[in-house]
Design an enzyme around this catalytic site. Structure first.
Site, PDB file in Angstrom:
ATOM      1  N   GLU A 464     -10.790 -16.660 -34.324  1.00  0.00           N
ATOM      2  CA  GLU A 464     -11.931 -15.887 -34.824  1.00  0.00           C
ATOM      3  C   GLU A 464     -12.611 -16.622 -35.969  1.00  0.00           C
ATOM      4  O   GLU A 464     -13.830 -16.561 -36.121  1.00  0.00           O
ATOM      5  CB  GLU A 464     -11.498 -14.482 -35.258  1.00  0.00           C
ATOM      6  CG  GLU A 464     -10.919 -13.625 -34.133  1.00  0.00           C
ATOM      7  CD  GLU A 464     -11.778 -13.597 -32.869  1.00  0.00           C
ATOM      8  OE1 GLU A 464     -13.008 -13.753 -32.957  1.00  0.00           O
ATOM      9  OE2 GLU A 464     -11.201 -13.438 -31.781  1.00  0.00           O
ATOM     10  N   HIS A 467     -15.136 -18.967 -34.614  1.00  0.00           N
ATOM     11  CA  HIS A 467     -16.425 -18.311 -34.340  1.00  0.00           C
ATOM     12  C   HIS A 467     -17.189 -18.126 -35.650  1.00  0.00           C
ATOM     13  O   HIS A 467     -18.395 -18.336 -35.725  1.00  0.00           O
ATOM     14  CB  HIS A 467     -16.206 -16.920 -33.733  1.00  0.00           C
ATOM     15  CG  HIS A 467     -15.812 -16.938 -32.290  1.00  0.00           C
ATOM     16  ND1 HIS A 467     -16.532 -17.601 -31.335  1.00  0.00           N
ATOM     17  CD2 HIS A 467     -14.774 -16.343 -31.638  1.00  0.00           C
ATOM     18  CE1 HIS A 467     -15.960 -17.422 -30.143  1.00  0.00           C
ATOM     19  NE2 HIS A 467     -14.883 -16.656 -30.304  1.00  0.00           N
ATOM     20  N   HIS A 470     -18.783 -21.274 -36.857  1.00  0.00           N
ATOM     21  CA  HIS A 470     -19.944 -21.588 -36.038  1.00  0.00           C
ATOM     22  C   HIS A 470     -21.159 -20.813 -36.557  1.00  0.00           C
ATOM     23  O   HIS A 470     -22.263 -21.333 -36.640  1.00  0.00           O
ATOM     24  CB  HIS A 470     -19.635 -21.181 -34.584  1.00  0.00           C
ATOM     25  CG  HIS A 470     -20.514 -21.824 -33.559  1.00  0.00           C
ATOM     26  ND1 HIS A 470     -20.476 -21.478 -32.242  1.00  0.00           N
ATOM     27  CD2 HIS A 470     -21.451 -22.796 -33.650  1.00  0.00           C
ATOM     28  CE1 HIS A 470     -21.349 -22.204 -31.567  1.00  0.00           C
ATOM     29  NE2 HIS A 470     -21.957 -23.010 -32.400  1.00  0.00           N
TER      30      HIS A 470
HETATM   31 ZN   LIG Z   1     -13.530 -15.978 -28.870  1.00  0.00          ZN
END
Ligand SMILES: [Zn+2]
Length: 674
Positions: A464, A467, A470
């Protein structure tokens, strides 16, 4: 100068939701009318910028309402959320089908200004034109009305699906007053179940279908009948096979399938799978099916051997001669313990949550040059939740995130990252910092002992956080391509799965492990066992992922509107092809498969595997140049993370790796011969 727009989570009450959203919609419609009434030639400034401002209001106002529906659910809140969801969907469809608006976008795309715009801006416009097509702009008026009706109904149905799963999960529990019935469970799990009992003013223990409880029983309970009972309750959640049929999702699934197909054919696609691929990196349905089947062929023989080993072990050592699905995790744990002298429980004391977090933050600082600092006094939705800021090498605050680690009642299961704010440049020049939600469902601390994470939980946290990075380390300034916005779903798992790799490397583990009592880092023999465990039953796990992926894809790709294939028949067909474990006939995993029926993964679950090819191969460069190599880290940040959704992910990958992606690293990491 960056600024951060943080929601006040406690200011809003359920009764305020509808008036707030009504106002938001009225304001948005007025702003849109204003944009449309402008007679000048469309420009970035008079068209895209004001539209961004509208979207921004949705992010700020509607975003937190949906978030709270997931992490602080109540019937009242959900009802209000649900009522507004229909209105928001209606508005979005209206915008998506606004002929005057699309005409302006087309004019901008054909204008002299277009050539002067940067890549990200061009991408925003191209995506907008694509999305107009996908929301039925080219349809005749009657078909458009039909499109609108279907979209609204679908968003209702998918929301209902998720809510039924949550309710079905909460509706079942088993009170246990004799500790003997829970023999085999480690103290931490017993403590959790005791806590669940106390929450209901009960003595003893309460087994629930919350994931930590379910997993503890399936992994550790010696009591086979209990495992079977819990397995059955979990595997029949929200289905016609559950004891409590109030939350049966069968009708929802049937209607969702039908409407998705209708929606796709309205737009000129042959099926919903084709519609799904229209916004993805992969180019054709054949490519997806070919990719999944190829992996299936490579994995199945090894998966069968792994299962055979498990069967023999269970018969010989555990007196289980007819290995059943509710034995697989349990026997697997015992086999792993024996052959690798390793269990999740043994590793747990090495991963106190604060140590793991600190290690993760240090790793991120080494690789990407950003510091993570906790900020107190920020409004949150539960006492467990913390807020952090990311600070760059110039000592500027560039991003922030909320961290909500533990499972609790009225919180949706699973782990996810979601957007609070996106990085965005205001026309006045100021910069809005990106902010993320990071939500997990880890086993909460029991009593006054600090929580320790299993290695699986550590990996989930890294996932997580990938993410989150990102989203937070983007350098884009336009909403639609900023951070994870606009990134195709089959590339969006690249940074997340990439981050998981560090949890399997000595260099990474040294940063995130220290025994809760002794402070020792993970000893070498445990590390060696952990490394081996990465390949433990990997082909079986891969087969399971392929089962989900292929089921999801074929379900949408081969839908026959005259005679919809029976759901279970599709599952059977897929299992015959790729699975090695055949569950009992009552099993209904589709009925709680929220990813595809209430999340955004419809005909897109394959994205995980597709992106894993990319993430494994990208990590290969770190293996070649040094796991904690800051130069490679910065390269990853500057090429992959910074670009957000502004550039085709295949181009980004090639720029980072210097060549096309190869499947070898994924197979190597999984211990499967290519
Ligand atoms: Zn994911």
């Amino acid at each position: 100068m960056t600024n951060m727009q943080l929601p006040d989570f406690n200011a809003l009450q359920a009764k305020d939701i509808e008036p707030t959203i009504n106002q938001l919609l009225a304001d948005s419609r007025a702003a849109l009318a204003q944009i449309l009434s402008n007679q000048q030639t469309p420009t970035w400034q008079n068209l895209v910028q004001p539209l961004e401002q509208i979207d921004l209001q949705f992010e700020r106002i509607w975003g937190p309402i949906g978030h709270l529906d997931s992490v602080r659910n109540s019937d009242e809140w959900h009802a209000a959320y649900d009522a507004c969801l229909a209105k928001v969907t209606e508005y979005r469809t209206e915008v998506g089908q606004n002929a005057a608006l699309v005409a302006k976008f087309k004019a901008l795309a054909n204008s002299a200004e277009f050539a002067q715009l940067n890549l990200a801006q061009k991408k925003v416009i191209e995506n907008a034109l694509r999305d107009f097509r996908l929301s039925g702009i080219d349809l005749a008026p009657a078909e458009q009305a039909e499109y609108k009706r279907i979209s609204q109904r679908l968003s209702q149905l998918t929301s209902q699906f998720g809510n039924q799963v949550l309710k079905a999960t909460q509706a079942w529990s088993k009170h246990i007053s004799d500790k003997k019935d829970l023999a085999g469970l480690p103290e931490s799990a017993l403590g959790l179940l005791a806590q669940y009992a106390q929450q209901k003013q009960l003595d003893g223990w309460r087994v629930t279908l919350d994931f930590p409880s379910y997993l503890a029983v399936m992994t550790h309970a010696n009591n086979r009948a209990l495992r079977e009972e819990v397995y059955r309750a979990y595997a029949t959640r929200a289905s016609d096979q559950a004891d409590n049929k109030d939350f049966d999702n069968s009708a929802n699934i049937a209607e969702i399938r039908q409407l998705r197909h209708e929606l796709a054919t309205l737009l000129g696609f042959n099926n919903y799978a084709e519609r799904s691929l229209a916004t993805k990196m992969v180019e054709s349905t054949e490519q997806v099916v070919g990719f999944l089947r190829d992996l299936g062929r490579k994995a199945k023989p090894q998966a069968e051997r792994e299962l055979q080993t498990l069967r023999e072990f269970a018969a010989k050592e555990l007196a289980i001669t007819d290995l059943q699905p509710w034995d697989v995790t349990y026997a697997g744990e015992k086999l792993q313990l024996k052959t690798l002298s390793l269990s999740q429980e043994q590793l747990k004391p090495y991963f106190p949550v604060e140590t793991v977090l600190k290690g993760l933050f240090d790793l991120v600082e080494t690789l990407f040059g950003v510091k993570t600092v906790q900020t107190l006094g920020v409004s949150v939705w539960h006492d467990d939740v913390r807020f952090y800021q990311l600070i760059n090498e110039q000592n500027q605050v560039i991003a922030g995130f909320y961290l909500d680690l533990y499972a609790r009642e009225n919180k949706r299961g699973g782990a996810w990252m979601d957007v609070v704010n996106s990085r965005w440049r205001h026309p006045d020049g100021s910069l809005q910092a990106p902010v993320a939600y990071l939500v997990c469902n880890f086993t909460p601390p029991v009593g006054d002992k600090p929580a320790c994470l299993t290695h699986d939980e550590v990996t989930t946290l890294f996932h997580e956080f990938g993410h989150g990075l990102h989203h937070m380390l983007t350098e884009m300034e336009h909403l639609e391509v900023s951070g994870i916005n606009g990134v195709p779903w089959d590339a969006v798992e690249l940074p997340s799965q990439f981050m998981e790799n560090f949890c399997w490397e000595r260099e990474g583990l040294d940063l995130i492990s220290a025994h809760i009592d002794s402070g020792e880092p993970l000893p070498n023999e445990l590390f060696e066992s952990l490394k081996q465990s990465r390949h433990f039953q990997t082909a079986m796990m891969l087969a399971r992922q392929l089962e989900f992926s292929l089921f999801d894809f074929l379900l949408h790709a081969e839908y026959n509107p005259q005679q919809p294939q029976d759901l279970q028949a599709v599952i059977q067909q897929v299992r015959a092809e790729v699975a090695v474990i055949q569950p009992p006939s009552y099993q209904r995993f589709a009925h709680s498969f929220s990813h595809i029926f209430s999340g955004g993964y419809a005909a897109g679950y394959f994205s995980y595997k597709w992106a894993e090819v990319l993430s494994a191969d990208a990590f290969g460069l770190f293996e070649e140049t040094g796991v904690l190599n800051p130069e490679t880290g910065h390269k990853f940040k500057n090429i992959i993370l910074a670009a957000g959704g502004s550039i085709d992910p295949m181009l980004l990958f090639k720029a980072f790796r210097g060549r096309e992606p190869q499947i070898d690293a994924l197979l190597r990491h999984s211990g499967i011969a290519s």
